[in-house]
Design a protein around this motif. Sequence first.
Motif, PDB file in Angstrom:
ATOM      1  N   LEU A  35       0.865  -1.173   0.000  1.00 40.29           N
ATOM      2  CA  LEU A  35       0.000   0.000   0.000  1.00 40.29           C
ATOM      3  C   LEU A  35       0.906   1.228   0.000  1.00 40.29           C
ATOM      4  O   LEU A  35       1.750   1.384   0.879  1.00 40.29           O
ATOM      5  CB  LEU A  35      -0.880  -0.001   1.250  1.00 40.29           C
ATOM      6  CG  LEU A  35      -1.745   1.237   1.461  1.00 40.29           C
ATOM      7  CD1 LEU A  35      -2.817   1.344   0.386  1.00 40.29           C
ATOM      8  CD2 LEU A  35      -2.393   1.198   2.834  1.00 40.29           C
ATOM      9  N   VAL A  36       0.732   2.078  -1.010  1.00 37.10           N
ATOM     10  CA  VAL A  36       1.525   3.309  -1.127  1.00 37.10           C
ATOM     11  C   VAL A  36       0.561   4.460  -0.867  1.00 37.10           C
ATOM     12  O   VAL A  36      -0.409   4.643  -1.616  1.00 37.10           O
ATOM     13  CB  VAL A  36       2.158   3.409  -2.533  1.00 37.10           C
ATOM     14  CG1 VAL A  36       3.008   4.671  -2.649  1.00 37.10           C
ATOM     15  CG2 VAL A  36       2.971   2.160  -2.851  1.00 37.10           C
ATOM     16  N   PHE A  37       0.808   5.209   0.220  1.00 36.33           N
ATOM     17  CA  PHE A  37      -0.145   6.198   0.692  1.00 36.33           C
ATOM     18  C   PHE A  37       0.531   7.565   0.831  1.00 36.33           C
ATOM     19  O   PHE A  37       1.637   7.665   1.370  1.00 36.33           O
ATOM     20  CB  PHE A  37      -0.714   5.761   2.051  1.00 36.33           C
ATOM     21  CG  PHE A  37      -1.706   6.727   2.645  1.00 36.33           C
ATOM     22  CD1 PHE A  37      -3.031   6.724   2.224  1.00 36.33           C
ATOM     23  CD2 PHE A  37      -1.321   7.637   3.616  1.00 36.33           C
ATOM     24  CE1 PHE A  37      -3.948   7.617   2.770  1.00 36.33           C
ATOM     25  CE2 PHE A  37      -2.227   8.537   4.161  1.00 36.33           C
ATOM     26  CZ  PHE A  37      -3.549   8.532   3.732  1.00 36.33           C
ATOM     27  N   VAL A  38      -0.159   8.608   0.360  1.00 41.02           N
ATOM     28  CA  VAL A  38       0.367   9.977   0.436  1.00 41.02           C
ATOM     29  C   VAL A  38      -0.419  10.750   1.501  1.00 41.02           C
ATOM     30  O   VAL A  38      -1.620  10.963   1.336  1.00 41.02           O
ATOM     31  CB  VAL A  38       0.240  10.665  -0.950  1.00 41.02           C
ATOM     32  CG1 VAL A  38       0.540  12.153  -0.855  1.00 41.02           C
ATOM     33  CG2 VAL A  38       1.174  10.000  -1.951  1.00 41.02           C
ATOM     34  N   PRO A  39       0.249  11.166   2.609  1.00 39.67           N
ATOM     35  CA  PRO A  39      -0.465  11.833   3.699  1.00 39.67           C
ATOM     36  C   PRO A  39      -0.549  13.354   3.509  1.00 39.67           C
ATOM     37  O   PRO A  39      -0.205  14.124   4.406  1.00 39.67           O
ATOM     38  CB  PRO A  39       0.383  11.469   4.928  1.00 39.67           C
ATOM     39  CG  PRO A  39       1.786  11.428   4.381  1.00 39.67           C
ATOM     40  CD  PRO A  39       1.659  10.922   2.960  1.00 39.67           C
ATOM     41  N   HIS A  40      -1.006  13.785   2.345  1.00 43.72           N
ATOM     42  CA  HIS A  40      -1.095  15.219   2.036  1.00 43.72           C
ATOM     43  C   HIS A  40      -2.419  15.508   1.317  1.00 43.72           C
ATOM     44  O   HIS A  40      -2.959  14.620   0.653  1.00 43.72           O
ATOM     45  CB  HIS A  40       0.061  15.645   1.131  1.00 43.72           C
ATOM     46  CG  HIS A  40       1.420  15.364   1.695  1.00 43.72           C
ATOM     47  ND1 HIS A  40       1.918  16.032   2.791  1.00 43.72           N
ATOM     48  CD2 HIS A  40       2.377  14.478   1.327  1.00 43.72           C
ATOM     49  CE1 HIS A  40       3.137  15.568   3.060  1.00 43.72           C
ATOM     50  NE2 HIS A  40       3.434  14.617   2.189  1.00 43.72           N
ATOM     51  N   ALA A  89      -5.485  17.182  -6.647  1.00 41.79           N
ATOM     52  CA  ALA A  89      -5.054  16.022  -5.853  1.00 41.79           C
ATOM     53  C   ALA A  89      -6.180  14.993  -5.742  1.00 41.79           C
ATOM     54  O   ALA A  89      -5.950  13.782  -5.812  1.00 41.79           O
ATOM     55  CB  ALA A  89      -4.599  16.467  -4.470  1.00 41.79           C
ATOM     56  N   ALA A  90      -7.426  15.493  -5.595  1.00 38.18           N
ATOM     57  CA  ALA A  90      -8.569  14.585  -5.454  1.00 38.18           C
ATOM     58  C   ALA A  90      -8.885  13.855  -6.755  1.00 38.18           C
ATOM     59  O   ALA A  90      -9.513  12.799  -6.740  1.00 38.18           O
ATOM     60  CB  ALA A  90      -9.794  15.362  -4.973  1.00 38.18           C
ATOM     61  N   LEU A  91      -8.460  14.414  -7.892  1.00 44.55           N
ATOM     62  CA  LEU A  91      -8.660  13.722  -9.172  1.00 44.55           C
ATOM     63  C   LEU A  91      -7.688  12.547  -9.320  1.00 44.55           C
ATOM     64  O   LEU A  91      -7.914  11.661 -10.138  1.00 44.55           O
ATOM     65  CB  LEU A  91      -8.489  14.689 -10.352  1.00 44.55           C
ATOM     66  CG  LEU A  91      -9.559  15.773 -10.462  1.00 44.55           C
ATOM     67  CD1 LEU A  91      -9.241  16.705 -11.625  1.00 44.55           C
ATOM     68  CD2 LEU A  91     -10.938  15.169 -10.644  1.00 44.55           C
ATOM     69  N   MET A  92      -6.620  12.572  -8.569  1.00 45.46           N
ATOM     70  CA  MET A  92      -5.727  11.417  -8.492  1.00 45.46           C
ATOM     71  C   MET A  92      -6.254  10.557  -7.353  1.00 45.46           C
ATOM     72  O   MET A  92      -7.404  10.224  -7.314  1.00 45.46           O
ATOM     73  CB  MET A  92      -4.284  11.865  -8.272  1.00 45.46           C
ATOM     74  CG  MET A  92      -3.692  12.572  -9.487  1.00 45.46           C
ATOM     75  SD  MET A  92      -3.733  11.504 -10.950  1.00 45.46           S
ATOM     76  CE  MET A  92      -2.612  12.352 -12.040  1.00 45.46           C
ATOM     77  N   SER A  93      -5.402  10.215  -6.385  1.00 45.28           N
ATOM     78  CA  SER A  93      -5.844   9.411  -5.251  1.00 45.28           C
ATOM     79  C   SER A  93      -4.801   9.565  -4.162  1.00 45.28           C
ATOM     80  O   SER A  93      -3.638   9.841  -4.468  1.00 45.28           O
ATOM     81  CB  SER A  93      -5.947   7.944  -5.683  1.00 45.28           C
ATOM     82  OG  SER A  93      -6.166   7.113  -4.561  1.00 45.28           O
ATOM     83  N   PRO A  94      -5.173   9.388  -2.895  1.00 43.47           N
ATOM     84  CA  PRO A  94      -4.129   9.388  -1.865  1.00 43.47           C
ATOM     85  C   PRO A  94      -3.392   8.059  -1.772  1.00 43.47           C
ATOM     86  O   PRO A  94      -2.423   7.947  -1.031  1.00 43.47           O
ATOM     87  CB  PRO A  94      -4.889   9.691  -0.571  1.00 43.47           C
ATOM     88  CG  PRO A  94      -6.271   9.240  -0.833  1.00 43.47           C
ATOM     89  CD  PRO A  94      -6.517   9.343  -2.319  1.00 43.47           C
ATOM     90  N   GLN A  95      -3.861   7.024  -2.493  1.00 46.22           N
ATOM     91  CA  GLN A  95      -3.160   5.742  -2.375  1.00 46.22           C
ATOM     92  C   GLN A  95      -3.270   4.892  -3.631  1.00 46.22           C
ATOM     93  O   GLN A  95      -4.202   5.050  -4.411  1.00 46.22           O
ATOM     94  CB  GLN A  95      -3.687   4.926  -1.193  1.00 46.22           C
ATOM     95  CG  GLN A  95      -4.952   4.126  -1.441  1.00 46.22           C
ATOM     96  CD  GLN A  95      -6.208   4.933  -1.204  1.00 46.22           C
ATOM     97  OE1 GLN A  95      -6.310   5.624  -0.202  1.00 46.22           O
ATOM     98  NE2 GLN A  95      -7.161   4.872  -2.101  1.00 46.22           N
ATOM     99  N   VAL A  96      -2.284   4.001  -3.782  1.00 45.61           N
ATOM    100  CA  VAL A  96      -2.387   2.916  -4.753  1.00 45.61           C
ATOM    101  C   VAL A  96      -1.985   1.624  -4.040  1.00 45.61           C
ATOM    102  O   VAL A  96      -1.217   1.650  -3.074  1.00 45.61           O
ATOM    103  CB  VAL A  96      -1.487   3.112  -6.014  1.00 45.61           C
ATOM    104  CG1 VAL A  96      -1.966   4.279  -6.860  1.00 45.61           C
ATOM    105  CG2 VAL A  96      -0.021   3.262  -5.652  1.00 45.61           C
TER     106      VAL A  96
END
Length: 132
Positions: A35-40, A89-96
């Motif tokens: 799980l790759v998560f971006v906390p921003h 940012a919301a059009l992408m995702s906070p995680q993959v």
Amino acid sequence: MQEITLRTDRRTQLVDITRQVAEALESPDGASAALVFVPHTTAGVTINEHADPAVARDFAKAMEKMVGDGWGWEHIEEGEENAPSHIRAALMSPQVLVPISGGKLALGTWQGIFFCEFDGPRERKVYVSLLT
Ligand code: ZN
């Protein structure tokens, strides 16, 4: 959980972090996925073609055109309208979530993992967790 730090150098920028994610996997042999998560709130993560670096630049241009800077935003931060950064940012995702096979990321031939900066330049973090 492992933490990757990176420094972006443009307002909108996709940074290929595939190698850093692969290196952050600790004892991945029994794991089923990473799980790759971006906390921003003004950055995200996506998977797309990384064989040609022009794809990342085209993404940056497309995201800036899809959500305009001059649309009369309400959210102001430090004197600057950064609402479009949140929405891009919301059009992408906070995680993959990437499957792991034989201890390695099971990405397709042309796939890479990109950190998506929408309010740079900044120092940023990415969290990598192994799922069993
Ligand atoms: Zn904001």
